[in-house]
Write an enzyme that holds these catalytic residues in place. Structure first.
Site, PDB file in Angstrom:
ATOM      1  N   THR A   1      10.921   7.303   6.193  1.00  0.00           N
ATOM      2  CA  THR A   1      11.747   8.506   6.324  1.00  0.00           C
ATOM      3  C   THR A   1      12.768   8.552   5.181  1.00  0.00           C
TER       4      THR A   1
ATOM      5  N   GLY B   1      13.244  37.109   2.169  1.00  0.00           N
ATOM      6  CA  GLY B   1      13.698  37.820   3.364  1.00  0.00           C
ATOM      7  C   GLY B   1      12.713  37.619   4.503  1.00  0.00           C
ATOM      8  N   GLY B   2      12.452  38.681   5.249  1.00  0.00           N
ATOM      9  CA  GLY B   2      11.538  38.605   6.398  1.00  0.00           C
ATOM     10  C   GLY B   2      10.148  38.157   5.995  1.00  0.00           C
TER      11      GLY B   2
ATOM     12  N   CYS C   1       0.862  -1.208   0.000  1.00  0.00           N
ATOM     13  CA  CYS C   1       0.000   0.000   0.000  1.00  0.00           C
ATOM     14  C   CYS C   1       0.888   1.245   0.000  1.00  0.00           C
ATOM     15  N   LEU C   2       1.954   1.190   0.822  1.00  0.00           N
ATOM     16  CA  LEU C   2       2.853   2.352   0.902  1.00  0.00           C
ATOM     17  C   LEU C   2       3.490   2.636  -0.448  1.00  0.00           C
TER      18      LEU C   2
ATOM     19  N   GLU D   1       5.642   8.006   5.486  1.00  0.00           N
ATOM     20  CA  GLU D   1       5.696   7.091   4.314  1.00  0.00           C
ATOM     21  C   GLU D   1       7.113   6.580   4.076  1.00  0.00           C
TER      22      GLU D   1
HETATM   23  P1  TGC Z   1      11.435  -6.636   4.087  1.00  0.00           P
HETATM   24  O1  TGC Z   1      12.032  -7.942   4.481  1.00  0.00           O
HETATM   25  O2  TGC Z   1      12.200  -5.696   3.219  1.00  0.00           O
HETATM   26  O3  TGC Z   1      10.030  -6.907   3.355  1.00  0.00           O
HETATM   27  C1  TGC Z   1       9.008  -7.716   3.935  1.00  0.00           C
HETATM   28  C2  TGC Z   1       8.122  -8.160   2.775  1.00  0.00           C
HETATM   29  O4  TGC Z   1       7.525  -7.021   2.150  1.00  0.00           O
HETATM   30  C3  TGC Z   1       7.930  -6.927   0.776  1.00  0.00           C
HETATM   31  N1  TGC Z   1       8.182  -5.500   0.513  1.00  0.00           N
HETATM   32  C4  TGC Z   1       7.425  -4.741  -0.255  1.00  0.00           C
HETATM   33  N2  TGC Z   1       6.362  -5.018  -1.002  1.00  0.00           N
HETATM   34  C5  TGC Z   1       5.810  -4.005  -1.677  1.00  0.00           C
HETATM   35  N3  TGC Z   1       6.249  -2.731  -1.622  1.00  0.00           N
HETATM   36  C6  TGC Z   1       7.328  -2.424  -0.869  1.00  0.00           C
HETATM   37  N4  TGC Z   1       7.768  -1.164  -0.805  1.00  0.00           N
HETATM   38  C7  TGC Z   1       7.975  -3.445  -0.149  1.00  0.00           C
HETATM   39  N5  TGC Z   1       9.034  -3.470   0.681  1.00  0.00           N
HETATM   40  C8  TGC Z   1       9.157  -4.741   1.076  1.00  0.00           C
HETATM   41  C9  TGC Z   1       9.182  -7.750   0.672  1.00  0.00           C
HETATM   42  O5  TGC Z   1       9.364  -8.235  -0.640  1.00  0.00           O
HETATM   43  C10 TGC Z   1       8.895  -8.862   1.652  1.00  0.00           C
HETATM   44  O6  TGC Z   1       7.983  -9.756   1.035  1.00  0.00           O
HETATM   45  P2  TGC Z   1       8.068 -11.341   1.335  1.00  0.00           P
HETATM   46  O7  TGC Z   1       7.099 -11.964   0.392  1.00  0.00           O
HETATM   47  O8  TGC Z   1       9.497 -11.727   1.089  1.00  0.00           O
HETATM   48  O9  TGC Z   1       7.688 -11.502   2.766  1.00  0.00           O
HETATM   49  O10 TGC Z   1      10.975  -5.904   5.404  1.00  0.00           O
HETATM   50  P3  TGC Z   1      11.842  -5.209   6.509  1.00  0.00           P
HETATM   51  O11 TGC Z   1      11.255  -5.602   7.828  1.00  0.00           O
HETATM   52  O12 TGC Z   1      13.309  -5.436   6.264  1.00  0.00           O
HETATM   53  O13 TGC Z   1      11.483  -3.655   6.327  1.00  0.00           O
HETATM   54  C11 TGC Z   1      11.978  -2.924   5.305  1.00  0.00           C
HETATM   55  C12 TGC Z   1      11.643  -1.434   5.520  1.00  0.00           C
HETATM   56  C13 TGC Z   1      12.443  -0.835   6.661  1.00  0.00           C
HETATM   57  C14 TGC Z   1      12.054  -0.760   4.205  1.00  0.00           C
HETATM   58  C15 TGC Z   1      10.130  -1.248   5.794  1.00  0.00           C
HETATM   59  O14 TGC Z   1       9.806  -1.730   7.042  1.00  0.00           O
HETATM   60  C16 TGC Z   1       9.688   0.196   5.668  1.00  0.00           C
HETATM   61  O15 TGC Z   1       9.378   0.644   4.581  1.00  0.00           O
HETATM   62  N6  TGC Z   1       9.633   0.968   6.808  1.00  0.00           N
HETATM   63  C17 TGC Z   1       9.081   2.300   6.795  1.00  0.00           C
HETATM   64  C18 TGC Z   1       7.715   2.301   7.428  1.00  0.00           C
HETATM   65  C19 TGC Z   1       6.793   3.297   6.777  1.00  0.00           C
HETATM   66  O16 TGC Z   1       6.998   3.746   5.661  1.00  0.00           O
HETATM   67  N7  TGC Z   1       5.718   3.603   7.451  1.00  0.00           N
HETATM   68  C20 TGC Z   1       4.711   4.468   6.880  1.00  0.00           C
HETATM   69  C21 TGC Z   1       3.445   4.432   7.683  1.00  0.00           C
HETATM   70  S1  TGC Z   1       2.040   5.029   6.812  1.00  0.00           S
HETATM   71  C22 TGC Z   1       2.288   6.652   6.625  1.00  0.00           C
HETATM   72  O17 TGC Z   1       3.287   7.230   6.929  1.00  0.00           O
HETATM   73  C23 TGC Z   1       1.156   7.355   6.013  1.00  0.00           C
HETATM   74  S2  TGC Z   1       1.320   9.045   5.929  1.00  0.00           S
HETATM   75  C24 TGC Z   1      -0.054   9.283   5.015  1.00  0.00           C
HETATM   76  C25 TGC Z   1      -0.303  10.626   4.548  1.00  0.00           C
HETATM   77  O18 TGC Z   1      -0.819  11.458   5.331  1.00  0.00           O
HETATM   78  O19 TGC Z   1      -0.073  10.864   3.314  1.00  0.00           O
HETATM   79  P1  FAD Z   2      11.484   6.567  14.067  1.00  0.00           P
HETATM   80  O1  FAD Z   2      11.283   5.316  13.293  1.00  0.00           O
HETATM   81  O2  FAD Z   2      11.641   6.474  15.530  1.00  0.00           O
HETATM   82  O3  FAD Z   2      12.735   7.320  13.438  1.00  0.00           O
HETATM   83  C1  FAD Z   2      13.396   8.412  14.094  1.00  0.00           C
HETATM   84  C2  FAD Z   2      14.672   8.732  13.301  1.00  0.00           C
HETATM   85  O4  FAD Z   2      15.530   7.570  13.308  1.00  0.00           O
HETATM   86  C3  FAD Z   2      14.409   9.050  11.820  1.00  0.00           C
HETATM   87  O5  FAD Z   2      15.306  10.031  11.390  1.00  0.00           O
HETATM   88  C4  FAD Z   2      14.718   7.732  11.132  1.00  0.00           C
HETATM   89  O6  FAD Z   2      15.090   7.889   9.773  1.00  0.00           O
HETATM   90  C5  FAD Z   2      15.868   7.217  11.982  1.00  0.00           C
HETATM   91  N1  FAD Z   2      16.008   5.764  11.866  1.00  0.00           N
HETATM   92  C6  FAD Z   2      15.144   4.798  12.278  1.00  0.00           C
HETATM   93  N2  FAD Z   2      15.609   3.585  11.952  1.00  0.00           N
HETATM   94  C7  FAD Z   2      16.788   3.782  11.325  1.00  0.00           C
HETATM   95  C8  FAD Z   2      17.766   2.925  10.733  1.00  0.00           C
HETATM   96  N3  FAD Z   2      17.625   1.580  10.718  1.00  0.00           N
HETATM   97  N4  FAD Z   2      18.866   3.481  10.185  1.00  0.00           N
HETATM   98  C9  FAD Z   2      19.032   4.827  10.166  1.00  0.00           C
HETATM   99  N5  FAD Z   2      18.139   5.694  10.696  1.00  0.00           N
HETATM  100  C10 FAD Z   2      17.042   5.181  11.257  1.00  0.00           C
HETATM  101  N6  FAD Z   2       1.566   6.307   9.983  1.00  0.00           N
HETATM  102  C11 FAD Z   2       0.516   5.498   9.642  1.00  0.00           C
HETATM  103  O7  FAD Z   2       0.556   4.290   9.843  1.00  0.00           O
HETATM  104  N7  FAD Z   2      -0.606   6.034   9.058  1.00  0.00           N
HETATM  105  C12 FAD Z   2      -0.733   7.358   8.815  1.00  0.00           C
HETATM  106  O8  FAD Z   2      -1.766   7.799   8.274  1.00  0.00           O
HETATM  107  C13 FAD Z   2       0.346   8.221   9.189  1.00  0.00           C
HETATM  108  N8  FAD Z   2       0.211   9.579   9.041  1.00  0.00           N
HETATM  109  C14 FAD Z   2       1.179  10.399   9.555  1.00  0.00           C
HETATM  110  C15 FAD Z   2       0.954  11.783   9.593  1.00  0.00           C
HETATM  111  C16 FAD Z   2       1.892  12.627  10.180  1.00  0.00           C
HETATM  112  C17 FAD Z   2       1.609  14.097  10.265  1.00  0.00           C
HETATM  113  C18 FAD Z   2       3.117  12.083  10.690  1.00  0.00           C
HETATM  114  C19 FAD Z   2       4.168  12.981  11.295  1.00  0.00           C
HETATM  115  C20 FAD Z   2       3.349  10.735  10.641  1.00  0.00           C
HETATM  116  C21 FAD Z   2       2.375   9.874  10.101  1.00  0.00           C
HETATM  117  N9  FAD Z   2       2.539   8.481  10.145  1.00  0.00           N
HETATM  118  C22 FAD Z   2       1.507   7.641   9.774  1.00  0.00           C
HETATM  119  C23 FAD Z   2       3.715   7.903  10.805  1.00  0.00           C
HETATM  120  C24 FAD Z   2       4.997   7.943   9.980  1.00  0.00           C
HETATM  121  O9  FAD Z   2       4.955   7.009   8.943  1.00  0.00           O
HETATM  122  C25 FAD Z   2       6.170   7.707  10.934  1.00  0.00           C
HETATM  123  O10 FAD Z   2       6.331   8.897  11.677  1.00  0.00           O
HETATM  124  C26 FAD Z   2       7.444   7.343  10.200  1.00  0.00           C
HETATM  125  O11 FAD Z   2       7.325   6.072   9.591  1.00  0.00           O
HETATM  126  C27 FAD Z   2       8.680   7.363  11.134  1.00  0.00           C
HETATM  127  O12 FAD Z   2       8.440   6.680  12.307  1.00  0.00           O
HETATM  128  P2  FAD Z   2       8.767   7.370  13.719  1.00  0.00           P
HETATM  129  O13 FAD Z   2       8.124   8.709  13.723  1.00  0.00           O
HETATM  130  O14 FAD Z   2       8.411   6.397  14.771  1.00  0.00           O
HETATM  131  O15 FAD Z   2      10.326   7.614  13.705  1.00  0.00           O
END
Ligand code: TGC
Ligand code: FAD
Length: 396
Positions: free
Chosen positions: A377, A351-352, A250-251, A375
């Site tokens: 970092t 500026g300001g 989804c991400l 989504e």
């Molecule tokens: P990893 O071993 O890499 O992967 C686990 C399984 O997932 C598959 N996969 C993906 N599939 C589709 N798209 C991707 N981008 C994928 N990345 C990985 C992968 O192939 C594997 O599949 P399988 O079949 O082998 O099991 O997992 P990992 O635990 O090493 O994690 C990798 C990492 C750190 C990159 C991942 O955990 C990550 O992306 N972390 C960041 C978390 C994040 O982005 N959170 C966002 C929360 S939602 C949000 O912020 C909404 S804001 C909304 C708004 O207001 O716009």
């Molecule tokens: P952390 O994971 O604690 O990270 C803190 C710092 O450490 C960052 O600089 C990061 O890059 C660094 N760091 C962490 N791990 C590592 C590593 N292995 N190596 C190097 N650096 C690292 N989430 C949802 O699920 N749904 C939503 O709708 C959603 N909406 C959001 C809306 C807003 C306004 C905000 C601020 C966040 C939202 N989020 C949502 C959450 C967002 O996806 C998380 O804030 C983000 O994934 C980072 O997680 P964290 O804030 O816990 O930071």
């Protein structure tokens, strides 16, 4: 302001179909007319213009890439162009549409049962129902695999009882349905697996308190999802996906939209900085006549153009079904970083006045600080790309 008024020497206009161009123009006109007049007020008051949600539906901006169920079936390039126009106004408005479309409607469409699609998608496409996406938790941000929210099967009908807490959830206080990712044990296995659950607003034990005090994304509603033994029927679970790849896929959809959207914020700050520096006189000359100012304008202009070409290229790849998650990481990482730097540079050029709400650049700058973090970092995408080019994971 019409695009032609500001020079873009790296335009993609000639690469677009007639339909794509019309979609871009119609969205720009709508956003300019309906969002621009009040966005600064909403930002200041920390309110979301809720009355616009049905209008987003009428404009086809909700679930726009999906087919059927009242959705437009737009191609990925047209979708990207709509994201530009939403974020040209405010990242919080684009966020609303990203979450609804890419993080809730897309997984229901892709991984849901027919009954789930019928129940949720038509209302969400019209903007009558709102969704949110619950992945992040207080102790699981960049590492969502460490989530603690869990779902336990209970009773003869196979109901799930879900407990846990989701944090930083866009739209949760407004949502009619929360897509909650939780760990569950299946078929006697002792290894938990991640599953997605569609939890309706009226569920007993569900609450979504708003997170107050944000100094960024103020025109977007953010909250928690608190689940205190929330009971949902077995058919609330998305049947066609299990594991971390469910939420991560989804991400990938949402990050693609962000990679386009931030270009809109960057264009807005560039256009404002160009206009301002042409009008503002110091040392008896417009400040745009100074070499250092021109260097800044050229940097803004060229970086936006390159970002647009990257988004366009990846959009066509997506249309052919060839875009990979790591390419999406490149798009999200580099275009967000570019837009944030553009906002900082443009702010300095005023500026300001650059810190004042009425000039809009500081608002974009503050929003983009969030976009840099959510989504995935900037650092997490750097490591995802690093892993792809070295074969070595450096996450933990
Ligand atoms: P990893 O071993 O890499 O992967 C686990 C399984 O997932 C598959 N996969 C993906 N599939 C589709 N798209 C991707 N981008 C994928 N990345 C990985 C992968 O192939 C594997 O599949 P399988 O079949 O082998 O099991 O997992 P990992 O635990 O090493 O994690 C990798 C990492 C750190 C990159 C991942 O955990 C990550 O992306 N972390 C960041 C978390 C994040 O982005 N959170 C966002 C929360 S939602 C949000 O912020 C909404 S804001 C909304 C708004 O207001 O716009
Ligand atoms: P952390 O994971 O604690 O990270 C803190 C710092 O450490 C960052 O600089 C990061 O890059 C660094 N760091 C962490 N791990 C590592 C590593 N292995 N190596 C190097 N650096 C690292 N989430 C949802 O699920 N749904 C939503 O709708 C959603 N909406 C959001 C809306 C807003 C306004 C905000 C601020 C966040 C939202 N989020 C949502 C959450 C967002 O996806 C998380 O804030 C983000 O994934 C980072 O997680 P964290 O804030 O816990 O930071």
């Amino acid at each position: 302001m019409p695009l032609e008024a500001t020079p873009y020497l790296l335009s993609i206009d000639h690469l677009l179909s007639e339909d794509e161009r019309l979609t871009w123009e119609a969205t720009r006109e709508f956003c300019q007319r309906r969002i621009a007049p009040n966005i600064e007020h909403h930002y200041e008051k920390a309110t979301f213009p809720r009355e616009l949600i049905p209008e987003f539906g009428e404009m086809g901006l909700l679930g726009s890439t999906l087919a059927g169920y009242g959705c437009m079936g737009m191609n990925p390039v047209a979708y990207g162009l709509t994201m530009i126009e939403l974020e040209r106004q405010d990242s919080g408005i684009r966020s609303f549409c990203s979450v609804q479309s890419a993080l809730v409607m897309w997984p229901i469409h892709t991984y849901g049962s027919e009954a789930q699609k019928e129940r949720w998608l038509p209302g969400m496409a019209k903007g009558e129902l709102i969704g949110c996406f619950g992945l992040t938790e207080p102790n699981a941000g960049s590492d969502p695999g460490s989530m603690r929210t869990h779902a336990k099967q209970d009773g003869p009908g196979g109901d799930f009882v879900i407990s846990g807490q989701k944090f930083w959830i866009t739209n949760s206080p407004l949502a009619d349905v929360c897509l909650v990712w939780a760990k569950t044990l299946e078929h006697g296995s002792d290894t938990p697996v991640i599953r997605g659950f569609l939890v309706p607003r009226e569920s007993k034990g569900l609450s979504t308190p708003e997170t107050k005090g944000k100094l960024s994304m103020r025109a977007s509603v953010t909250g928690e999802i608190v689940l205190d033994e929330v009971r949902v029927p077995a058919d609330a679970m998305l049947p066609k996906i299990s594991g971390l790849k469910g939420p991560l896929s989804c991400l990938t959809q949402a990050r693609y939209g962000i990679g386009w959207g931030v270009l809109g914020a960057a264009m807005d700050v560039y256009e404002r900085a160009r206009r301002y520096t042409l009008e503002r006189v110091q040392f008896d000359r417009p400040i745009a006549s100074f070499q250092l100012t021109q260097q800044k304008l050229v940097e803004l202009h060229n970086e936006i153009g390159k970002g647009l070409l990257l988004a366009y290229h990846f959009g066509r790849l997506k249309q052919e079904g060839k875009l990979t998650p790591v390419q999406v990481s490149i798009l999200k990482r580099d275009n967000v970083s570019m837009a944030l730097q553009a906002a900082r540079t443009a702010r300095s050029m005023l500026g300001g006045n650059g810190i004042m709400g009425e000039f809009h650049i500081m608002r974009h700058l503050c929003n983009l600080e969030t976009v840099f973090t959510y989504e995935g970092t900037h650092e997490i995408h750097t490591l995802a790309i690093g892993r792809a080019i070295t074969g070595l994971g450096a996450f933990g």
